[in-house]
Design an enzyme around this catalytic site. Sequence first.
Site, short mmCIF file in Angstrom:
data_model
loop_
_atom_site.label_atom_id
_atom_site.label_comp_id
_atom_site.label_asym_id
_atom_site.label_seq_id
_atom_site.Cartn_x
_atom_site.Cartn_y
_atom_site.Cartn_z
N ASP A 107 35.68 38.98 52.91
CA ASP A 107 36.76 39.91 52.57
C ASP A 107 36.16 41.27 52.26
O ASP A 107 36.01 42.11 53.14
CB ASP A 107 37.54 39.34 51.38
CG ASP A 107 38.72 40.20 50.99
OD1 ASP A 107 38.97 41.22 51.67
OD2 ASP A 107 39.40 39.88 50.00
N LYS A 135 37.62 40.11 57.30
CA LYS A 135 38.68 41.10 57.05
C LYS A 135 38.13 42.51 57.18
O LYS A 135 36.92 42.73 57.05
CB LYS A 135 39.26 40.88 55.65
CG LYS A 135 40.13 39.65 55.53
CD LYS A 135 40.75 39.60 54.15
CE LYS A 135 41.62 38.39 53.96
NZ LYS A 135 42.21 38.36 52.62
N ASP A 163 41.64 28.63 49.92
CA ASP A 163 42.60 28.21 48.91
C ASP A 163 43.40 29.36 48.33
O ASP A 163 43.00 30.53 48.41
CB ASP A 163 41.87 27.53 47.75
CG ASP A 163 41.10 28.53 46.89
OD1 ASP A 163 40.28 29.27 47.46
OD2 ASP A 163 41.34 28.60 45.67
N ARG A 169 43.58 24.07 50.55
CA ARG A 169 42.29 23.91 51.24
C ARG A 169 42.37 22.82 52.30
O ARG A 169 41.69 22.88 53.31
CB ARG A 169 41.19 23.53 50.24
CG ARG A 169 40.74 24.64 49.31
CD ARG A 169 39.41 24.25 48.67
NE ARG A 169 39.11 24.99 47.45
CZ ARG A 169 38.54 26.18 47.41
NH1 ARG A 169 38.20 26.79 48.52
NH2 ARG A 169 38.28 26.78 46.26
P1 IMP Z 1 34.38 38.83 49.18
O1 IMP Z 1 33.23 38.90 48.23
O2 IMP Z 1 35.46 39.81 48.84
O3 IMP Z 1 33.96 38.93 50.62
O4 IMP Z 1 35.07 37.43 48.92
C1 IMP Z 1 34.84 36.34 49.71
C2 IMP Z 1 35.51 35.12 49.13
O5 IMP Z 1 36.80 35.42 48.62
C3 IMP Z 1 35.72 34.09 50.20
O6 IMP Z 1 34.60 33.25 50.36
C4 IMP Z 1 36.94 33.36 49.68
O7 IMP Z 1 36.56 32.36 48.78
C5 IMP Z 1 37.73 34.43 48.96
N1 IMP Z 1 38.77 35.02 49.82
C6 IMP Z 1 38.78 36.24 50.38
N2 IMP Z 1 39.89 36.45 51.12
C7 IMP Z 1 40.60 35.31 51.04
C8 IMP Z 1 41.87 34.88 51.61
O8 IMP Z 1 42.57 35.58 52.35
N3 IMP Z 1 42.25 33.62 51.29
C9 IMP Z 1 41.55 32.80 50.49
N4 IMP Z 1 40.36 33.14 49.95
C10 IMP Z 1 39.90 34.39 50.21
#
Ligand code: IMP
Length: 184
Positions: A107, A135, A163, A169
């Site tokens: 994300d 994303k 989740d 999940r």
């Molecule tokens: P980041 O550090 O923002 O890249 O977060 C990554 C983590 O956030 C992922 O491994 C997921 O566990 C969670 N995450 C991010 N986007 C989503 C989503 O759309 N649905 C569910 N979990 C998400």
Amino acid sequence: MEAADVEKDLTGVLFTEAQIQAKLGEMAAQIEADYEGRDLLMVGVLRGAVMVMADLARGLGRHVEMDWMAVSSYGSGTKSSGVVRILKDLDTDISGRHVLVVDEIIDTGLTLSWLISNLSSRRPASVEIATLLRKPDALAMPVEPKYIGWDIANEFVVGYGLDYDERFRNLRDIATLAPHVYGG
Ligand code: IMP
Ligand code: MG
């Protein structure tokens, strides 16, 4: 669980079980070619990457080791906390090993960029990333996955390991979550 089982909580199916399996098959073929003649240690990021790891690893026609890490990223909501810490470390010494970090979604990229620098300090032979989804915000971070299933829009998705508050999940497909579920 099928999308029909939780129909009211979803706004639509983004990727079906069959589409996910086909994509993972393509990724596995690429990984197999790239790591030919080299040992491979896949590191899954708990808990979301469990399904991806299970199917991606089984798609490989070669031996592979699997280990797991758990890091905190999100709380129980849909926004990143910005705080990363290790909840469960690897059991494996990765020095000299070819490491492929397996994740279900990037994300902000905060979690993985931190994880990659942490793993890199352990002197592996190589570290690469395989993620099923990415994303748009991830493009702002210095995280460059070698294997990406799909780039998706900036919306909250659930299923296939992903989740919302520990639910969904076990949904077979990847779907968009209805706003009423998270109070939007
Ligand atoms: P980041 O550090 O923002 O890249 O977060 C990554 C983590 O956030 C992922 O491994 C997921 O566990 C969670 N995450 C991010 N986007 C989503 C989503 O759309 N649905 C569910 N979990 C998400
Ligand atoms: Mg995750």
